[in-house]
Design a protein around this motif. Structure first.
Motif, PDB file in Angstrom:
ATOM      1  N   UNK A 188       7.046   7.780  24.763  1.00 56.72           N
ATOM      2  CA  UNK A 188       6.246   6.569  24.889  1.00 56.72           C
ATOM      3  C   UNK A 188       4.808   6.699  24.447  1.00 56.72           C
ATOM      4  N   UNK A 189       4.504   7.664  23.573  1.00 58.23           N
ATOM      5  CA  UNK A 189       3.131   7.881  23.109  1.00 58.23           C
ATOM      6  C   UNK A 189       2.843   7.072  21.844  1.00 58.23           C
ATOM      7  N   UNK A 190       1.562   6.844  21.569  1.00 54.25           N
ATOM      8  CA  UNK A 190       1.158   6.191  20.326  1.00 54.25           C
ATOM      9  C   UNK A 190       1.175   7.155  19.147  1.00 54.25           C
ATOM     10  N   UNK A 191       0.932   8.419  19.410  1.00 55.75           N
ATOM     11  CA  UNK A 191       1.080   9.450  18.390  1.00 55.75           C
ATOM     12  C   UNK A 191       1.330  10.778  19.095  1.00 55.75           C
ATOM     13  N   UNK A 192       1.901  11.721  18.344  1.00 54.82           N
ATOM     14  CA  UNK A 192       2.223  13.044  18.877  1.00 54.82           C
ATOM     15  C   UNK A 192       2.031  14.080  17.788  1.00 54.82           C
ATOM     16  N   UNK A 193       1.379  15.194  18.133  1.00 51.52           N
ATOM     17  CA  UNK A 193       1.233  16.303  17.187  1.00 51.52           C
ATOM     18  C   UNK A 193       1.233  17.611  17.955  1.00 51.52           C
ATOM     19  N   UNK A 194       1.768  18.658  17.301  1.00 48.64           N
ATOM     20  CA  UNK A 194       1.853  19.997  17.875  1.00 48.64           C
ATOM     21  C   UNK A 194       0.958  20.953  17.097  1.00 48.64           C
ATOM     22  N   UNK A 195       0.522  22.013  17.777  1.00 46.90           N
ATOM     23  CA  UNK A 195      -0.177  23.108  17.106  1.00 46.90           C
ATOM     24  C   UNK A 195       0.816  23.862  16.226  1.00 46.90           C
ATOM     25  N   UNK A 196       0.375  24.285  15.047  1.00 44.79           N
ATOM     26  CA  UNK A 196       1.251  25.047  14.159  1.00 44.79           C
ATOM     27  C   UNK A 196       1.488  26.452  14.701  1.00 44.79           C
ATOM     28  N   UNK A 197       2.604  27.053  14.321  1.00 46.31           N
ATOM     29  CA  UNK A 197       2.911  28.407  14.761  1.00 46.31           C
ATOM     30  C   UNK A 197       1.903  29.402  14.219  1.00 46.31           C
ATOM     31  N   UNK A 198       1.480  29.230  12.983  1.00 46.33           N
ATOM     32  CA  UNK A 198       0.486  30.141  12.407  1.00 46.33           C
ATOM     33  C   UNK A 198      -0.808  30.133  13.211  1.00 46.33           C
ATOM     34  N   UNK A 199      -1.248  28.962  13.639  1.00 47.62           N
ATOM     35  CA  UNK A 199      -2.478  28.878  14.429  1.00 47.62           C
ATOM     36  C   UNK A 199      -2.293  29.488  15.809  1.00 47.62           C
ATOM     37  N   UNK A 200      -1.126  29.270  16.413  1.00 53.12           N
ATOM     38  CA  UNK A 200      -0.854  29.865  17.722  1.00 53.12           C
ATOM     39  C   UNK A 200      -0.901  31.384  17.625  1.00 53.12           C
ATOM     40  N   UNK A 201      -0.256  31.935  16.627  1.00 51.38           N
ATOM     41  CA  UNK A 201      -0.249  33.391  16.438  1.00 51.38           C
ATOM     42  C   UNK A 201      -1.672  33.904  16.257  1.00 51.38           C
ATOM     43  N   UNK A 202      -2.455  33.198  15.469  1.00 47.85           N
ATOM     44  CA  UNK A 202      -3.821  33.634  15.177  1.00 47.85           C
ATOM     45  C   UNK A 202      -4.675  33.687  16.450  1.00 47.85           C
ATOM     46  N   UNK A 203      -4.648  32.628  17.257  1.00 50.86           N
ATOM     47  CA  UNK A 203      -5.527  32.591  18.428  1.00 50.86           C
ATOM     48  C   UNK A 203      -5.073  33.566  19.510  1.00 50.86           C
ATOM     49  N   UNK A 204      -3.799  33.970  19.485  1.00 48.43           N
ATOM     50  CA  UNK A 204      -3.298  34.917  20.482  1.00 48.43           C
ATOM     51  C   UNK A 204      -3.499  36.366  20.056  1.00 48.43           C
ATOM     52  N   UNK A 205      -3.997  36.591  18.860  1.00 46.54           N
ATOM     53  CA  UNK A 205      -4.362  37.951  18.481  1.00 46.54           C
ATOM     54  C   UNK A 205      -3.543  38.584  17.382  1.00 46.54           C
ATOM     55  N   UNK A 206      -2.773  37.792  16.641  1.00 47.52           N
ATOM     56  CA  UNK A 206      -2.059  38.364  15.510  1.00 47.52           C
ATOM     57  C   UNK A 206      -0.556  38.399  15.704  1.00 47.52           C
ATOM     58  N   UNK A 207       0.141  38.812  14.665  1.00 50.96           N
ATOM     59  CA  UNK A 207       1.602  38.702  14.620  1.00 50.96           C
ATOM     60  C   UNK A 207       2.274  39.875  15.332  1.00 50.96           C
ATOM     61  N   UNK A 208       2.126  39.943  16.661  1.00 53.26           N
ATOM     62  CA  UNK A 208       2.713  41.024  17.458  1.00 53.26           C
ATOM     63  C   UNK A 208       3.473  40.460  18.658  1.00 53.26           C
ATOM     64  N   UNK A 209       4.154  39.342  18.418  1.00 54.65           N
ATOM     65  CA  UNK A 209       4.794  38.629  19.518  1.00 54.65           C
ATOM     66  C   UNK A 209       6.245  38.288  19.206  1.00 54.65           C
ATOM     67  N   UNK A 210       7.036  38.175  20.276  1.00 59.85           N
ATOM     68  CA  UNK A 210       8.332  37.514  20.190  1.00 59.85           C
ATOM     69  C   UNK A 210       8.068  36.015  20.236  1.00 59.85           C
ATOM     70  N   UNK A 211       8.538  35.305  19.202  1.00 59.91           N
ATOM     71  CA  UNK A 211       8.293  33.867  19.066  1.00 59.91           C
ATOM     72  C   UNK A 211       9.608  33.094  19.027  1.00 59.91           C
ATOM     73  N   UNK A 212      10.638  33.686  19.642  1.00 59.38           N
ATOM     74  CA  UNK A 212      11.979  33.122  19.515  1.00 59.38           C
ATOM     75  C   UNK A 212      12.053  31.668  19.953  1.00 59.38           C
TER      76      UNK A 212
END
Length: 428
Positions: free
Chosen positions: A388-412
Motif C-alpha cells: 500500500x505504499x506510493x513508492x518502494x525502493x531497496x538498497x542495492x547489494x553492492x552498497x550493502x556489502x560496501x557499508x558493512x566492510x567488504x565482500x566477506x559475508x554470506x549473502x544467501x
C-alpha cells in the motif's frame, strides 16, 4: 540465531550475576527461553525457563548461586524444531565431573546431537580434526571445572568474541554482552579457531580456516546497534545504509520516519544525506518483542498491532518517507503503511536498507520458506502495491556489502549463494 556467553573466572568471582546481566544484552537474539548454568568445582547449578529473561530469573536466586565458571543462553525458536529440547546450556558427563555445553548454530549432519558434540569436546584428543569435520554455521562454548573451550565455525558465519573481566575470560556472541558487564573487548575469534582458557591463560589453534563469510543479516537486523562485528560498528553500518539508500533512491517528502526500532538508524542516515528532517512518527511499546523472531504468523500479526502507535501531530497532511531495515514476509511493513495513512499521511514512500530477501536460510537465520517471502514472489512494483505504499525502493547489494566492510559475508538471503553446500540443517 540465538545468543550465548561463557565466563571462565578467577577463584574470587561469582559469575551468576554477570551471566544474568549479560542475558539482557543478548535478549534480542532470542525471546523463547533461556538457560543459565554455573560450575563450582564439581558442583553444578542450573536455571532454565520459557519466556523473556526478566520473567525467568529471580535476583535473590541468582545472587545465591556460587561458582566461578558458567554460561548462559537465549533461545530462538526455529519453525521445524523439536520444542521439547532442554534450553541450553545443557549439562553432560565429562571425565570425573560434569561439563556444560552451549551452542549457537546449525549443523548439516542430520544424525549429530548435543551428546555427540559434548562427547568429543570432553575428550580433547584430536579436537582440531573433529572440528574440521563439523560442517555448519556455529559457535560453541564448553566448560568443565578446569577449562573453557570456545569454537567458531571455519567460515566465520557465526560471530564469537573474547573479552577480559579483571583476571577472568569472557566469550560471547556479541560485544554488547561483554560491554554490559564492564568487561574489556579483546578480539574476535578467527574463523575455524579453537580457543582454550585455563587458570594459566589462553591458548589457540586454527583448523580448516576458510575465507570469512559472516552472516550479513547481523548488520541488517540481528545484532544490537552498539555491537561491533569483525571490528565494524553495527551502528555506523546501519547509518551508512541509510545514507547510500538516499543516494540511490531519492524521493520528495516532508519528513523521514524510522520503523521502530531496527529502521531508525538507517532513517537517520537517510535524513542526513537527503537533508529532509527526521521526526518520530511511530511510538513503540517497549514491552512487545521482535515480531520477526516470534514462532508463528498469528503471533507476529498480533504483535504488530499492539506494539506500535502513530504520532498523528507529526504525520497529518505530510508526505512521509518510511525507512525500515528489511521486508521479510511483509506483515509489519503493510500494517505500518496503513497506520501512517490512518494517522493522516497523504503519501507514504517506503525505503528499505537492504536488498529484497529472496531466499530462505538453513544455516544462520530462520527465515520462512520462500513461498512466504514477499521478495521471492513479487516484483518491487508488485510489493509496493501489496503493502500500500506510493513508492518502494531497496538498497542495492553492492552498497550493502560496501557499508558493512567488504565482500566477506554470506549473502544467501539476497543472492541465493551459500559459502558451503547446504541441504537443510540440524538445529542443536
Amino acid at each position: 540465531m540465538s545468543g550465548h556467553i561463557g565466563i571462565f573466572g578467577d577463584e574470587d568471582i561469582n559469575v551468576a550475576p554477570l551471566l544474568h546481566w549479560s542475558l539482557y544484552a543478548l535478549q534480542h537474539r532470542g525471546e523463547v527461553g533461556s538457560g543459565l548454568v554455573v560450575i563450582d568445582d564439581c558442583e553444578i547449578s542450573q536455571l532454565r525457563g520459557q519466556g523473556l529473561v526478566s520473567d525467568i530469573y529471580e535476583e535473590e536466586v541468582i545472587n545465591s548461586i556460587k561458582g566461578n565458571k558458567g554460561a548462559a543462553h537465549v533461545k530462538y525458536a526455529f519453525q521445524d524444531e523439536d520444542t521439547n529440547k532442554a534450553y541450553l546450556p545443557e549439562v553432560f558427563p565429562c571425565k570425573d565431573c560434569e561439563a556444560l555445553l552451549s551452542i549457537d548454530g546449525n549443523f548439516l549432519e542430520k544424525a549429530l546431537s548435543r551428546q555427540h558434540i559434548a562427547d568429543f569436546l570432553c575428550d580433547e584428543e584430536d579436537l582440531a580434526e573433529k572440528i574440521k569435520n563439523l560442517k555448519g554455521a556455529y559457535s560453541i562454548i564448553h566448560i568443565n571445572k578446569d577449562r573453557m573451550i570456545a569454537i567458531r565455525d571455519p567460515w566465520g558465519i557465526k560471530s564469537l568474541v573474547i573479552g577480559k573481566y579483571d583476571q577472568s575470560y569472557v566469550v560471547a556472541s556479541e560485544t554488547a554482552a561483554i560491554d554490559s558487564i564492564g568487561a574489556e573487548y579483546v578480539r574476535d575469534l578467527l574463523p575455524g579457531e579453537i580457543v582454550t582458557f585455563t587458570k594459566d591463560g589462553m591458548t589457540s589453534q586454527c583448523v580448516d580456516q576458510r575465507n570469512e563469510q559472516g552472516c550479513i543479516f547481523e548488520f541488517v537486523y540481528i545484532a544490537r546497534q552498539d555491537s561491533f562485528m569483525g571490528g565494524k560498528s553495527v551502528y555506523e553500518a546501519r547509518y551508512n545504509m541509510g545514507r547510500r539508500l538516499a543516494e540511490e533512491a531519492p524521493v520528495n517528502g516532508d519528513l523521514i520516519v524510522g520503523a521502530p526500532d531496527s529502521g531508525i538508524i538507517a532513517a537517520l542516515g537517510y535524513s542526513h544525506e537527503s537533508r529532509i528532517p527526521y521526526k518520530e512518527g511511530i511510538l513503540k511499546n517497549r514491552y512487545v518483542g521482535r515480531s520477526f523472531i516470534l514462532p508463528d504468523q498469528r503471533m507476529r500479526e498480533k504483535a504488530v498491532k499492539i506494539k506500535m502507535n502513530p504520532l498523528r501531530k507529526n504525520l497529518e497532511g505530510k508526505r512521509v518517507i518510511l525507512v525500515d531495515d528489511s521486508i521479510v514476509r511483509g506483515t509489519t511493513i503493510k500494517s505500518t503503511v496503513q497506520m501512517l495513512r490512518d494517522a493522516g499521511a497523504i503519501e507514504v514512500h517506503v525505503r528499505i536498507a537492504c536488498p529484497p530477501v529472496k531466499h530462505s536460510c538453513d544455516l544462520c537465520v530462520d527465515t520462512p520458506d520462500e513461498k512466504y517471502l514477499i521478495g521471492a514472489n513479487l516484483t518491487v512494483e508488485e510489493t509496493c502495491k501489496e503493502i500500500g505504499a506510493d513508492s518502494l525502493a531497496y538498497l542495492s547489494l553492492d552498497s550493502l556489502i560496501y557499508v558493512c566492510g567488504g565482500n566477506k559475508f554470506c549473502k544467501h538471503c539476497f543472492d541465493g549463494k551459500y559459502p558451503i553446500e547446504v541441504e537443510n540443517g540440524n538445529h542443536l
